[in-house]
Design a protein around this motif. Structure first.
Motif, PDB file in Angstrom:
ATOM      1  N   GLN A  78       0.858  -1.173   0.000  1.00 44.61           N
ATOM      2  CA  GLN A  78       0.000   0.000   0.000  1.00 44.61           C
ATOM      3  C   GLN A  78       0.901   1.232   0.000  1.00 44.61           C
ATOM      4  O   GLN A  78       2.077   1.151   0.344  1.00 44.61           O
ATOM      5  N   GLU A  79       0.331   2.354  -0.357  1.00 51.18           N
ATOM      6  CA  GLU A  79       1.135   3.576  -0.408  1.00 51.18           C
ATOM      7  C   GLU A  79       1.764   3.893   0.946  1.00 51.18           C
ATOM      8  O   GLU A  79       2.894   4.349   1.020  1.00 51.18           O
ATOM      9  N   SER A  80       1.056   3.628   2.025  1.00 49.95           N
ATOM     10  CA  SER A  80       1.565   3.961   3.359  1.00 49.95           C
ATOM     11  C   SER A  80       2.382   2.825   3.979  1.00 49.95           C
ATOM     12  O   SER A  80       2.788   2.924   5.123  1.00 49.95           O
ATOM     13  N   ARG A  97       1.736  -2.545   7.148  1.00 51.31           N
ATOM     14  CA  ARG A  97       0.775  -1.847   6.284  1.00 51.31           C
ATOM     15  C   ARG A  97      -0.340  -1.173   7.071  1.00 51.31           C
ATOM     16  O   ARG A  97      -0.627  -1.543   8.202  1.00 51.31           O
ATOM     17  N   ARG A 117       5.333   3.799  12.520  1.00 50.23           N
ATOM     18  CA  ARG A 117       6.054   5.050  12.260  1.00 50.23           C
ATOM     19  C   ARG A 117       6.158   5.889  13.541  1.00 50.23           C
ATOM     20  O   ARG A 117       7.161   6.542  13.775  1.00 50.23           O
ATOM     21  N   ASP A 166       1.118   3.102  10.361  1.00 48.81           N
ATOM     22  CA  ASP A 166       1.017   4.401  11.026  1.00 48.81           C
ATOM     23  C   ASP A 166       1.506   4.303  12.464  1.00 48.81           C
ATOM     24  O   ASP A 166       2.259   5.155  12.944  1.00 48.81           O
TER      25      ASP A 166
END
Length: 78
Positions: free
Chosen positions: A8-10, A22, A30, A27
Motif C-alpha cells: 500500500q502507499e503507506s 501496512r 512510524r 502508522d
C-alpha cells in the motif's frame, strides 16, 4: 496479507526481517517503531481464533480492534 501482495502507499518495508507493515499498523509503527515493538516478525494476517487483524513484532503483537490498535505482549497468550 500475503508476502507477495503489492504494498500500500503507506506501507513500510523492514529490510532486516524482510516484512511489510501496512495500513494502521504502519502508522503506529512510524510513531512508536523499534523502541516499543522491535522488528516485525510476521506479515499482517487475520487471526483465525480472534478474527482480528494481527501482526507480530519482537516485543508485541499488534491487533486491530474497532479501528484502534491494541498491543499484546508476546508471551501473554492465554
Amino acid at each position: 496479507m500475503a508476502d507477495n501482495d503489492p504494498p500500500q502507499e503507506s506501507a513500510l518495508y523492514e529490510p532486516v526481517t524482510q516484512k511489510w507493515v501496512r495500513g494502521p499498523f504502519a502508522d503506529w509503527y512510524r510513531r512508536y517503531g523499534l523502541g516499543v515493538a522491535g522488528y516485525p516478525l510476521t506479515e499482517q494476517y487475520v487471526d483465525s481464533e480472534t478474527g482480528l487483524a494481527t501482526q507480530y513484532f519482537e516485543r508485541v503483537a499488534l491487533e486491530g480492534v474497532n479501528g484502534q490498535i491494541r498491543l499484546r505482549l508476546i508471551g501473554q497468550e492465554g
